[in-house]
Write an enzyme that holds these catalytic residues in place. Structure first.
Site, PDB file in Angstrom:
ATOM      1  N   ARG A 266       1.135   3.332  11.519  1.00 24.31           N
ATOM      2  CA  ARG A 266       1.622   2.430  10.472  1.00 24.31           C
ATOM      3  C   ARG A 266       3.125   2.539  10.341  1.00 24.31           C
ATOM      4  O   ARG A 266       3.675   3.630  10.355  1.00 24.31           O
ATOM      5  CB  ARG A 266       0.971   2.791   9.132  1.00 24.31           C
ATOM      6  CG  ARG A 266      -0.526   2.605   9.165  1.00 24.31           C
ATOM      7  CD  ARG A 266      -1.162   2.905   7.822  1.00 24.31           C
ATOM      8  NE  ARG A 266      -2.610   2.839   7.962  1.00 24.31           N
ATOM      9  CZ  ARG A 266      -3.473   3.096   6.988  1.00 24.31           C
ATOM     10  NH1 ARG A 266      -3.032   3.421   5.790  1.00 24.31           N
ATOM     11  NH2 ARG A 266      -4.774   3.009   7.207  1.00 24.31           N
TER      12      ARG A 266
ATOM     13  N   ARG B 211       2.560  11.263   4.517  1.00 30.33           N
ATOM     14  CA  ARG B 211       2.752   9.881   4.962  1.00 30.33           C
ATOM     15  C   ARG B 211       3.470   9.866   6.300  1.00 30.33           C
ATOM     16  O   ARG B 211       4.678  10.027   6.373  1.00 30.33           O
ATOM     17  CB  ARG B 211       3.560   9.121   3.905  1.00 30.33           C
ATOM     18  CG  ARG B 211       3.482   7.609   4.000  1.00 30.33           C
ATOM     19  CD  ARG B 211       4.189   6.952   2.820  1.00 30.33           C
ATOM     20  NE  ARG B 211       3.552   7.272   1.553  1.00 30.33           N
ATOM     21  CZ  ARG B 211       2.507   6.598   1.044  1.00 30.33           C
ATOM     22  NH1 ARG B 211       2.027   5.570   1.675  1.00 30.33           N
ATOM     23  NH2 ARG B 211       1.967   6.958  -0.101  1.00 30.33           N
TER      24      ARG B 211
ATOM     25  N   GLU C  44      -4.631  10.653  -2.832  1.00 28.81           N
ATOM     26  CA  GLU C  44      -5.638   9.926  -2.069  1.00 28.81           C
ATOM     27  C   GLU C  44      -5.904  10.589  -0.714  1.00 28.81           C
ATOM     28  O   GLU C  44      -4.987  10.931   0.023  1.00 28.81           O
ATOM     29  CB  GLU C  44      -5.154   8.497  -1.823  1.00 28.81           C
ATOM     30  CG  GLU C  44      -6.157   7.669  -1.031  1.00 28.81           C
ATOM     31  CD  GLU C  44      -5.561   6.366  -0.493  1.00 28.81           C
ATOM     32  OE1 GLU C  44      -4.582   5.862  -1.059  1.00 28.81           O
ATOM     33  OE2 GLU C  44      -6.103   5.862   0.510  1.00 28.81           O
TER      34      GLU C  44
ATOM     35  N   SER D 161     -10.536   6.265   1.139  1.00 24.48           N
ATOM     36  CA  SER D 161     -10.611   5.014   0.409  1.00 24.48           C
ATOM     37  C   SER D 161     -11.797   4.256   0.986  1.00 24.48           C
ATOM     38  O   SER D 161     -11.836   3.987   2.177  1.00 24.48           O
ATOM     39  CB  SER D 161      -9.313   4.253   0.635  1.00 24.48           C
ATOM     40  OG  SER D 161      -9.227   3.162  -0.233  1.00 24.48           O
TER      41      SER D 161
ATOM     42  N   ARG E  36      -4.175  14.708   5.774  1.00 23.19           N
ATOM     43  CA  ARG E  36      -4.207  15.003   4.339  1.00 23.19           C
ATOM     44  C   ARG E  36      -5.248  16.083   4.011  1.00 23.19           C
ATOM     45  O   ARG E  36      -5.078  16.840   3.063  1.00 23.19           O
ATOM     46  CB  ARG E  36      -4.478  13.725   3.539  1.00 23.19           C
ATOM     47  CG  ARG E  36      -3.276  12.791   3.595  1.00 23.19           C
ATOM     48  CD  ARG E  36      -3.371  11.622   2.635  1.00 23.19           C
ATOM     49  NE  ARG E  36      -2.173  10.790   2.768  1.00 23.19           N
ATOM     50  CZ  ARG E  36      -1.896   9.759   1.988  1.00 23.19           C
ATOM     51  NH1 ARG E  36      -2.736   9.410   1.020  1.00 23.19           N
ATOM     52  NH2 ARG E  36      -0.802   9.056   2.170  1.00 23.19           N
TER      53      ARG E  36
END
Length: 414
Positions: free
Chosen positions: A261, A276, A348, A351, A388
């Site tokens: 990303r 991130r 988070e 999801s 994560r």
RNA sequence: GGACAGAUGGCAGAGCUUGGUUGAAUGCACCGGUCUUGAAAACCGGCGAGGGUCAUACCUCCUAGGGUUCGAAUCCCUAUCUGUCCA
């Protein structure tokens, strides 16, 4: 894509629901007008085309009967010009409609809470109590550096910022987590799949990343190919343009891939550490279901991810996203947020979303329901984001001297 | 990299030379029925997709995109993919 027929039939209701997701009513009115315009253009074109077909048949008949065709040819030539013009009109109308329609997000479920942003998300429950520390817990980048697990500088050297290198026990932990997660998911009935991590435009349109979010994707120069931002894209599109026999549903899949990303909109956020990254590993769940069973499968997927965290002894909470925080294609999303003692906050880590028939309509995924072909529901969810999870293990399992324990469930994998 | 050959419905496979009534023969698979205690076999019927319509009609789709033509699965061009051969 939203159901344009529904928009046509029940504009007020659709518009009210999309308003909750911040979609302007005028835009929808325009969409509806464009849809109607297309219908009109189509009817005109088809009528002219029908006449053309009719005359062509007659033409053939005349030829066989050796009749004179000059008069007919004049008529048919004149009509042909009309057909061409009307086809252009129809194409323009269609293009205008598709551009608009592809940019409209999915309708949120009725029970999704209203809200602007994550502030209005609703906590469903907490699982496991965060541990009490007798010292001040460190953040993961500190621990990672101390243990020599993560080399931030060399990642940057190889590529650019938001890339890192994982070493030794850290790398081993990453690999262990991937295997552990895949095995866990498989026991929950998700079939393991290994898929391409580069996909074409059609696939990304099918799941809704394109055309709207092009700036978040890494594109391969010279080819119409992109690095996947999530394995949801290849997994869901596995069934693109297919009609699935009803008895093969539900299809439940799990896959590990790297994800890529650009993180275009997150400048300055989470710059330290590996929360991130431009490239990260993720184990994903994707389900394709009949409409009536998608809620049930959704709960199963949330439970799968949550149980995974529980088995890893990681305290977390489940949160229902409000309308403002809901993704483009999702009708409903539950986030799992893991407790990070170093940051003293929940972050988070998974999801899970039900897109209902939104992706199915775009990707043309249907199933044979008796005689009729019906759109399926598609669902996706992480279980889990690997980087994560490493962060969470580092911070939750740290000792005062900076060493890190390994969760019991993972020991067999290390 | 070069030279050929090919891409048709769930699958197999005709049609392409000679463009017209072919959304597409045939076989298999599948669904319904007859028969049978039940099954198989046999026989009869159905059986691609999207749009449109109350339902018809009608329109579109034979890899994709262009072109020729009154008319294209069939002819021409381009792209993609597959196979075979040569380097």
């Amino acid at each position: 894509m939203i159901d344009l027929k529904l928009l046509q039939k029940d504009f007020d209701n659709v518009s009210a629901q999309l308003k909750r997701k911040g979609v302007d009513e005028e835009l929808l009115a325009d969409l509806k007008a464009k849809n109607e315009a297309l219908k009109v253009a189509k009817m005109a074109y088809e009528a002219a085309q029908a006449a053309q077909n009719e005359m062509s048949k007659l033409f053939g008949q005349y030829m066989r009967e050796k009749k004179d065709v000059t008069e007919l040819k004049e008529k048919v030539d004149a009509n042909k010009i009309k057909v061409t013009e009307l086809l252009d009109v129809q194409r323009e109308a269609e293009e205008a409609l598709v551009i608009r329609a592809m940019a409209v997000p999915n309708l949120p479920d009725e029970n999704v809470p209203d809200g602007e942003d994550e502030e209005s998300n609703v906590e469903l429950k907490k699982v496991l109590t965060p541990r009490e520390f007798s010292f001040i817990p460190k953040e993961h980048w500190e621990l990672a550096e101390q243990n020599g697990w993560i080399d931030f500088e060399r990642g940057v050297k190889l590529a650019k910022s938001r890339f890192s290198v994982i070493n030794g026990q850290g790398a081993k932990l990453e690999r262990a987590l991937i295997n552990f997660m895949l095995d866990f998911n498989e026991k929950r009935g998700f079939n393991e799949v290994s898929v391409p991590q580069i996909v074409n435009r059609t696939a990304l349109e099918g799941t809704g990343q394109l055309p709207k979010f092009e700036e978040d994707l890494y594109k391969i120069d010279g080819d119409e190919l992109y690095l996947i931002p999530t394995s949801e894209v290849p997994l869901t599109n596995l069934y693109q343009d297919e009609i699935i026999p009803a008895d093969e549903l539900p299809i439940k899949m799990t896959a590990h891939t790297a994800c890529f990303r650009k993180e275009a909109g997150s400048a300055g956020r989470d710059v330290r550490g590996i929360i991130r990254q431009h490239q990260f590993h993720k184990v994903e769940l994707v389900s394709i279901t009949k409409p009536e069973e998608s809620d049930k499968i959704f709960d199963e997927m949330v439970a799968c991810a949550s149980d995974l965290l529980t088995v890893l002894e990681l305290p977390h909470r489940l949160v229902t996203l409000c309308t403002g925080d809901l993704g483009f294609g999702a009708a409903k999303t539950v986030d799992l947020e893991v407790w990070l003692p170093g940051q003293a906050t929940y972050r988070e880590i998974s999801s899970v979303s039900n897109t209902r028939d939104f992706q199915a309509r775009r990707a043309k995924i249907r199933f044979k329901d008796g005689k009729a072909n019906t759109l399926v529901h598609t669902l996706n969810g992480s279980s889990l984001a690997v980087g994560r999870t490493m962060v969470a293990i580092m911070e939750n399992f740290q000792n005062e001297d900076g060493t890190i324990n390994i969760p019991e469930a993972l020991k067999a994998y290390m």
